[in-house]
Write an enzyme that holds these catalytic residues in place. Structure first.
Site: not given
Ligand SMILES: *Cc1c(COP(=O)(O)O)cnc(C)c1O
Length: 396
Positions: A89, A111, A378
């Site tokens: 993020k 948000e 992610s």
């Molecule tokens: C917020 C988040 C997501 C989901 O958000 P996307 O916009 O779909 O990437 C996925 N993995 C993690 C670790 C997150 O913090």
């Protein structure tokens, strides 16, 4: 068939700007500022330096020997979990905050659902000396009290949202509402590839660093492009970020993994692309979970980051055009993968990431021994450890 050919503020039929008239000048201003910044080498020097020396990019590409043995094909891990604040993020939050500063806006609105985007935004605001207001559903504040504390510790103001289900959808609506009245001096940093144009394309371009690095790293380390690129999809930003560089590579399969919650046939899941219908949420036309009357149906996922009833419009376009495929994984299967992945590779993944990892594990044998699979890790799972421990299903 790249999204660029879709042109303008749409991806095929999806996207657009379904917003109050009063917001159009602010979106126009943002679009122009983004285009000017993107064309300005000085913006890239500042952003690249922040990503390198503060966020910690480039993130590594790790091999995954034990997971690969299980799957029967080489699995490679793009390590967004190793970024500062523990997820992808911050790539977007940092870029938008630098852009806001260029636009002369000293106040940031955001948000947050679980608090990950709120923490990333509070972090970059502290770093750049911007004031920061984060809208968060009251229910999410209760569930994610540690992230509320982190945001406050970082100097942000957290505003409880008490409308609707008091979760991410309501927090986003409230942030947009507030932006309408303060957009002359405030910039709204949206946390995924959602919202009215230019947000989906801009956030994609800011997250595309993931795939740009990964594509180069794959060629260098694996000696070829991946057969499949796999990522979890909430709003869709980590997936679009890793997909984007591979879109022109026709031989590379792009697979997004949604949260099937209690199952696709229950009404408790977050599989907007798999089970939703086109509709408008937060300023854009995309796939959306809705009831027979077109009302937004609340999403469910064990993973707060995937718990969103909409999805970015470019994913809707990729689904319909066939450039990407979308599959889903239930809470239980993701939870099993959370511990399995940890024990196989010594990496505790975010519960969101565990969905994508689970789909790869469930499809062992699908790939030939020389067909690499690229997984977007992610985020790290430290934020989820307390939640999973409380369930009492694993004896650590
Ligand atoms: C917020 C988040 C997501 C989901 O958000 P996307 O916009 O779909 O990437 C996925 N993995 C993690 C670790 C997150 O913090």
């Amino acid at each position: 068939m790249t999204s660029e050919t879709a042109g303008g503020d749409r991806f095929g039929a999806f996207g657009g700007r379904y917003v109050p008239e009063t917001l159009i000048p602010a979106l126009d201003e943002l679009e122009a500022a983004f285009a000017a910044a993107w064309a300005d080498p000085a913006f890239h020097v500042e952003l690249d330096s922040a990503l390198r020396h503060y966020v910690g990019r480039p993130s590594p590409l790790s091999d995954a020997p034990r997971l690969s043995a299980l799957v029967g094909a080489p699995v490679w891990l793009k390590r967004e979990d190793l970024n500062h604040t523990g997820a992808h993020k911050i790539n977007n939050a940092m870029a938008q905050a630098i852009l806001a500063k260029r636009m002369g806006k000293q106040r940031i609105i955001a948000e947050t659902g679980a608090g990950q985007h709120g923490v990333a935004t509070a972090t970059v605001c502290a770093r750049l000396g911007l004031s920061c207001v984060v809208y968060m559903g009251e229910e999410d504040m209760r569930r994610q009290s540690l992230n509320v504390f982190r945001m406050k510790l970082l100097g942000a103001t957290v505003v409880p949202v008490t409308t609707g289900t008091r979760t991410l959808k309501d927090a986003t609506s409230e942030a947009i509402r507030e932006w309408v009245t303060t957009c002359d001096h405030s910039h709204y940093i949206i946390g995924s590839v959602v919202g009215p144009a230019p947000y989906p394309r801009m956030v994609r371009d800011f997250q595309a660093v993931i795939g740009r690095e990964a594509r180069e790293q794959m060629l260098e380390r694996a000696g070829r492009l991946p057969k499949s690129v796999v990522a979890c999809v909430g709003g869709g930003s980590n997936a679009m970020g890793i997909f984007h560089a591979f879109v022109p590579d026709a031989g590379v399969e792009l697979i997004g993994v949604e949260a099937a919650g209690h199952g696709l046939d229950s009404d408790q899941h977050s599989a907007s692309l798999t089970k939703g219908r086109p509709g408008v949420l937060h300023g854009a036309l995309s796939y959306l979970l809705q009831d027979a009357h077109g009302q937004v149906h609340p999403a469910h996922s064990i993973s707060a980051g995937l718990d969103y009833p909409g999805v970015g419009p470019e994913h809707a376009f990729f689904k319909d055009s066939g450039r990407a495929s979308y599959v889903s994984v239930t809470d239980d299967v993701a939870l099993a993968a959370f511990s399995r992945f940890s024990q196989l590779e010594g990496i505790i993944p975010a519960l969101e990431t565990a969905h994508a990892a689970a789909w790869i594990m469930a499809n062992a044998g699908r790939w030939a021994a020389d067909e690499p699979v690229l997984l977007c890790v992610s985020g790290r799972g430290d934020k989820d450890v307390a939640q999973v421990a409380e369930m009492g299903i694993f004896t650590a």
